[in-house]
Design a protein around this motif. Structure first.
Motif, PDB file in Angstrom:
ATOM      1  N   GLU A 216      -3.887 -18.433 -21.008  1.00 28.89           N
ATOM      2  CA  GLU A 216      -3.682 -17.385 -22.007  1.00 28.89           C
ATOM      3  C   GLU A 216      -3.914 -16.043 -21.330  1.00 28.89           C
ATOM      4  OE1 GLU A 216      -2.649 -15.770 -25.579  1.00 28.89           O
ATOM      5  OE2 GLU A 216      -2.787 -17.934 -25.214  1.00 28.89           O
ATOM      6  N   PRO A 217      -2.850 -15.216 -21.148  1.00 23.55           N
ATOM      7  CA  PRO A 217      -3.037 -13.924 -20.469  1.00 23.55           C
ATOM      8  C   PRO A 217      -4.113 -13.084 -21.127  1.00 23.55           C
ATOM      9  CG  PRO A 217      -0.698 -14.421 -20.711  1.00 23.55           C
ATOM     10  CD  PRO A 217      -1.451 -15.456 -21.521  1.00 23.55           C
ATOM     11  N   GLU A 218      -4.895 -12.416 -20.302  1.00 24.63           N
ATOM     12  CA  GLU A 218      -6.006 -11.623 -20.806  1.00 24.63           C
ATOM     13  C   GLU A 218      -5.577 -10.253 -21.296  1.00 24.63           C
ATOM     14  OE1 GLU A 218      -9.259 -11.386 -18.085  1.00 24.63           O
ATOM     15  OE2 GLU A 218      -9.321 -13.540 -17.723  1.00 24.63           O
ATOM     16  N   ALA A 219      -4.352  -9.850 -20.995  1.00 28.96           N
ATOM     17  CA  ALA A 219      -3.869  -8.531 -21.403  1.00 28.96           C
ATOM     18  C   ALA A 219      -2.363  -8.616 -21.641  1.00 28.96           C
ATOM     19  CB  ALA A 219      -4.198  -7.491 -20.322  1.00 28.96           C
ATOM     20  N   ALA A 220      -1.795  -7.514 -22.081  1.00 19.09           N
ATOM     21  CA  ALA A 220      -0.365  -7.466 -22.403  1.00 19.09           C
ATOM     22  C   ALA A 220       0.448  -7.212 -21.130  1.00 19.09           C
ATOM     23  CB  ALA A 220      -0.093  -6.402 -23.452  1.00 19.09           C
ATOM     24  N   TYR A 221       0.497  -8.209 -20.263  1.00 18.02           N
ATOM     25  CA  TYR A 221       1.248  -8.096 -19.012  1.00 18.02           C
ATOM     26  C   TYR A 221       2.757  -8.136 -19.272  1.00 18.02           C
ATOM     27  CZ  TYR A 221      -2.960  -9.235 -16.232  1.00 18.02           C
ATOM     28  OH  TYR A 221      -4.190  -9.234 -15.636  1.00 18.02           O
ATOM     29  N   VAL A 222       3.514  -7.517 -18.371  1.00 18.03           N
ATOM     30  CA  VAL A 222       4.942  -7.770 -18.288  1.00 18.03           C
ATOM     31  C   VAL A 222       5.097  -9.205 -17.797  1.00 18.03           C
ATOM     32  CG1 VAL A 222       7.094  -7.182 -17.095  1.00 18.03           C
ATOM     33  CG2 VAL A 222       5.500  -5.368 -17.775  1.00 18.03           C
ATOM     34  N   MET A 223       5.784 -10.038 -18.562  1.00 21.01           N
ATOM     35  CA  MET A 223       5.944 -11.431 -18.166  1.00 21.01           C
ATOM     36  C   MET A 223       7.284 -11.640 -17.480  1.00 21.01           C
ATOM     37  SD  MET A 223       3.058 -12.462 -19.008  1.00 21.01           S
ATOM     38  CE  MET A 223       3.303 -14.154 -18.474  1.00 21.01           C
ATOM     39  N   PRO A 224       7.297 -12.401 -16.376  1.00 21.03           N
ATOM     40  CA  PRO A 224       8.555 -12.658 -15.668  1.00 21.03           C
ATOM     41  C   PRO A 224       9.507 -13.512 -16.507  1.00 21.03           C
ATOM     42  CG  PRO A 224       6.638 -13.154 -14.293  1.00 21.03           C
ATOM     43  CD  PRO A 224       6.144 -12.981 -15.697  1.00 21.03           C
ATOM     44  N   ARG A 225      10.694 -13.678 -15.992  1.00 25.74           N
ATOM     45  CA  ARG A 225      11.707 -14.525 -16.625  1.00 25.74           C
ATOM     46  C   ARG A 225      11.141 -15.929 -16.877  1.00 25.74           C
ATOM     47  NH1 ARG A 225      17.293 -16.272 -13.467  1.00 25.74           N
ATOM     48  NH2 ARG A 225      18.207 -17.546 -15.155  1.00 25.74           N
ATOM     49  N   GLN A 226      11.489 -16.508 -17.996  1.00 25.69           N
ATOM     50  CA  GLN A 226      11.041 -17.864 -18.284  1.00 25.69           C
ATOM     51  C   GLN A 226      11.637 -18.842 -17.279  1.00 25.69           C
ATOM     52  OE1 GLN A 226      11.333 -19.165 -22.375  1.00 25.69           O
ATOM     53  NE2 GLN A 226      10.916 -17.104 -23.150  1.00 25.69           N
ATOM     54  N   GLY A 227      10.823 -19.807 -16.868  1.00 33.23           N
ATOM     55  CA  GLY A 227      11.282 -20.800 -15.921  1.00 33.23           C
ATOM     56  C   GLY A 227      10.139 -21.370 -15.114  1.00 33.23           C
ATOM     57  N   VAL A 228      10.493 -21.981 -13.989  1.00 27.76           N
ATOM     58  CA  VAL A 228       9.531 -22.665 -13.135  1.00 27.76           C
ATOM     59  C   VAL A 228       9.339 -21.862 -11.848  1.00 27.76           C
ATOM     60  CG1 VAL A 228       9.002 -24.806 -11.904  1.00 27.76           C
ATOM     61  CG2 VAL A 228      10.199 -24.886 -14.105  1.00 27.76           C
ATOM     62  N   TYR A 229       8.079 -21.705 -11.444  1.00 31.82           N
ATOM     63  CA  TYR A 229       7.739 -20.874 -10.289  1.00 31.82           C
ATOM     64  C   TYR A 229       6.818 -21.607  -9.317  1.00 31.82           C
ATOM     65  CZ  TYR A 229       9.393 -16.759 -12.870  1.00 31.82           C
ATOM     66  OH  TYR A 229      10.174 -15.841 -13.543  1.00 31.82           O
ATOM     67  N   ALA A 230       6.966 -21.279  -8.042  1.00 33.88           N
ATOM     68  CA  ALA A 230       5.935 -21.593  -7.057  1.00 33.88           C
ATOM     69  C   ALA A 230       4.896 -20.488  -7.166  1.00 33.88           C
ATOM     70  CB  ALA A 230       6.532 -21.632  -5.652  1.00 33.88           C
ATOM     71  N   ILE A 231       3.628 -20.885  -7.247  1.00 34.82           N
ATOM     72  CA  ILE A 231       2.564 -19.911  -7.473  1.00 34.82           C
ATOM     73  C   ILE A 231       1.392 -20.161  -6.542  1.00 34.82           C
ATOM     74  CG2 ILE A 231       3.134 -19.617  -9.923  1.00 34.82           C
ATOM     75  CD1 ILE A 231       0.451 -21.386 -10.328  1.00 34.82           C
ATOM     76  N   MET A 232       0.519 -19.176  -6.479  1.00 36.39           N
ATOM     77  CA  MET A 232      -0.818 -19.357  -5.935  1.00 36.39           C
ATOM     78  C   MET A 232      -1.795 -18.885  -7.000  1.00 36.39           C
ATOM     79  SD  MET A 232      -0.672 -18.473  -1.847  1.00 36.39           S
ATOM     80  CE  MET A 232      -0.175 -16.763  -2.028  1.00 36.39           C
ATOM     81  N   ALA A 233      -2.843 -19.657  -7.222  1.00 38.97           N
ATOM     82  CA  ALA A 233      -3.846 -19.319  -8.225  1.00 38.97           C
ATOM     83  C   ALA A 233      -5.153 -18.960  -7.536  1.00 38.97           C
ATOM     84  CB  ALA A 233      -4.062 -20.492  -9.182  1.00 38.97           C
ATOM     85  N   ASP A 234      -5.695 -17.817  -7.907  1.00 35.70           N
ATOM     86  CA  ASP A 234      -7.005 -17.405  -7.413  1.00 35.70           C
ATOM     87  C   ASP A 234      -8.043 -17.936  -8.393  1.00 35.70           C
ATOM     88  OD1 ASP A 234      -9.383 -16.071  -6.792  1.00 35.70           O
ATOM     89  OD2 ASP A 234      -8.336 -14.305  -6.075  1.00 35.70           O
ATOM     90  N   VAL A 235      -8.755 -18.979  -7.957  1.00 36.50           N
ATOM     91  CA  VAL A 235      -9.790 -19.600  -8.791  1.00 36.50           C
ATOM     92  C   VAL A 235     -11.139 -19.315  -8.165  1.00 36.50           C
ATOM     93  CG1 VAL A 235     -10.638 -21.745  -9.795  1.00 36.50           C
ATOM     94  CG2 VAL A 235      -8.181 -21.420  -9.464  1.00 36.50           C
ATOM     95  N   GLU A 236     -11.843 -18.357  -8.735  1.00 39.89           N
ATOM     96  CA  GLU A 236     -13.170 -17.970  -8.242  1.00 39.89           C
ATOM     97  C   GLU A 236     -13.145 -17.664  -6.758  1.00 39.89           C
ATOM     98  OE1 GLU A 236     -15.479 -21.312  -9.583  1.00 39.89           O
ATOM     99  OE2 GLU A 236     -15.927 -20.348 -11.508  1.00 39.89           O
ATOM    100  N   GLY A 237     -12.107 -16.916  -6.335  1.00 40.63           N
ATOM    101  CA  GLY A 237     -12.002 -16.482  -4.951  1.00 40.63           C
ATOM    102  C   GLY A 237     -11.312 -17.453  -4.016  1.00 40.63           C
ATOM    103  N   LYS A 238     -10.947 -18.618  -4.520  1.00 39.51           N
ATOM    104  CA  LYS A 238     -10.251 -19.603  -3.696  1.00 39.51           C
ATOM    105  C   LYS A 238      -8.788 -19.664  -4.107  1.00 39.51           C
ATOM    106  CE  LYS A 238     -10.292 -24.475  -2.309  1.00 39.51           C
ATOM    107  NZ  LYS A 238     -10.958 -25.802  -2.478  1.00 39.51           N
ATOM    108  N   LEU A 239      -7.870 -19.568  -3.133  1.00 39.95           N
ATOM    109  CA  LEU A 239      -6.441 -19.623  -3.418  1.00 39.95           C
ATOM    110  C   LEU A 239      -5.951 -21.062  -3.391  1.00 39.95           C
ATOM    111  CD1 LEU A 239      -4.868 -16.585  -1.505  1.00 39.95           C
ATOM    112  CD2 LEU A 239      -5.214 -16.866  -3.957  1.00 39.95           C
ATOM    113  N   ILE A 240      -5.314 -21.468  -4.483  1.00 43.10           N
ATOM    114  CA  ILE A 240      -4.814 -22.833  -4.615  1.00 43.10           C
ATOM    115  C   ILE A 240      -3.324 -22.778  -4.913  1.00 43.10           C
ATOM    116  CG2 ILE A 240      -5.032 -25.000  -5.884  1.00 43.10           C
ATOM    117  CD1 ILE A 240      -7.880 -24.085  -6.638  1.00 43.10           C
TER     118      ILE A 240
END
Length: 317
Positions: A216-240
């Motif tokens: 759930e986004p924490e703010a009113a971000y501009v959201m990219p086009r709907q679809g599937v993405y390759a991502i990296m997630a920053d979880v407590e300083g660790k990139l996954i």
């Protein structure tokens, strides 16, 4: 870095507390993209050369949102907290955040210089070539040059161009809506990010072998086009690394009121519920579509995950 929140008119006590001779980069700076960074770095260079404090001034919320000049400005590339963090990474000494309300929108260009810049002891203002200020945007960069005399110098920074286009927040928004996080990254100087809280979803991902974090986004971000993405997630300083679907899950739902962000993080088994994570959009893989069966969906998710792994491996090389 010191962060100072201001309201117009600026109280004399506030001005006195912060009245250190300074350079000041002025702008809304949504995205803090490479063009904005040029303006801010010029302010820092001038401060160092002249022995002054290096400051940035931004406005919150977006003036066009307050004045009702564009629904798109309800969303932003960098909510205020994210923007301030980027200022911090650039190394500025002070950030001024002026509350933009209807009262401040009525300030004339001359009042802005006389009642804001001079009390803060601004010795040099650095602005972009398209900078406007004052009631109805009646002041321009050249106006600031004239009003600043004789004690406030003004430097106007020319636009930064990429592939024949001006680097701008508008161009970044367009790139994201077209499903091109790669272009957005070139313009921003870093991957586009959305911060959110992991919330409970429908639990369907785990049942089909692909547990997901529902974000759930924490703010009113501009959201990219709907679809599937390759991502990296920053979880407590660790990139996954992972793969993310942003959409309305048409295989399971006829209609959802808004798109849902579901991220499958590779080789991760921790508990994320209630945690804040930052999603970095790396590459758009495909549009969202409805599948005829769960088996078809699972097969596609396997393919998406393999493609995402390959993209992210190449991205990190």
């Amino acid at each position: 870095m010191e962060i100072i929140f201001l309201e117009y008119p600026i109280r004399s006590s506030t001005a006195a507390e912060t009245a250190v001779p300074k350079t000041l980069a002025i702008g809304h700076f949504d995205g803090v993209h490479r063009g904005h960074q040029n303006v801010i770095r010029r302010s820092m260079e001038a401060a160092k050369a002249e022995g002054l404090q290096a400051a940035v001034m931004t406005f919150h919320p977006h003036p066009k949102e307050v004045l009702g000049q564009g629904q798109q400005y309800v969303t932003c590339l960098t909510p205020l907290d994210d923007k301030i963090k980027r200022f911090l990474r650039l190394g500025v000494d002070v950030v001024y955040v002026i509350k933009f309300d209807l009262s401040f929108s009525a300030v004339t260009p001359a009042e802005f210089v006389e009642d804001v810049l001079r009390p803060l002891q601004v010795k040099k203002a650095i602005v972009g070539f398209d900078f406007t200020f004052g009631v109805r945007g009646s002041g321009h960069a050249e106006t600031l040059v004239s009003l600043g005399q004789p004690d406030i110098g003004v430097e106007i920074v020319e636009p930064l161009m990429q592939d024949g286009d001006k680097v701008s927040s508008t161009l970044i928004r367009e790139s994201l809506l077209e499903g091109s996080p790669e272009t957005a990254r070139q313009l921003l100087g870093e991957s586009y990010e959305v911060r959110g809280i992991v919330v409970h979803g429908e639990g369907r991902g785990s049942k089909i072998g692909f547990p997901t974090a529902n974000i759930e986004p924490e703010a009113a971000y501009v959201m990219p086009r709907q679809g599937v993405y390759a991502i990296m997630a920053d979880v407590e300083g660790k990139l996954i690394h992972g793969v993310l679907n942003m959409g309305v899950k048409p295989t399971f739902h006829e209609h959802l009121p808004k798109p849902v962000l579901e991220a499958h993080l590779f080789d991760f088994n921790g508990d994320l519920y209630g945690k804040s994570i930052m999603i970095r959009f790396i590459s758009f893989l495909r549009t969202e579509k409805k599948f005829g069966s769960i088996d078809e969906l699972v097969k596609q998710i396997h393919s998406d995950a393999e493609q995402a792994r390959a993209v992210l491996t190449a991205f990190n090389m």
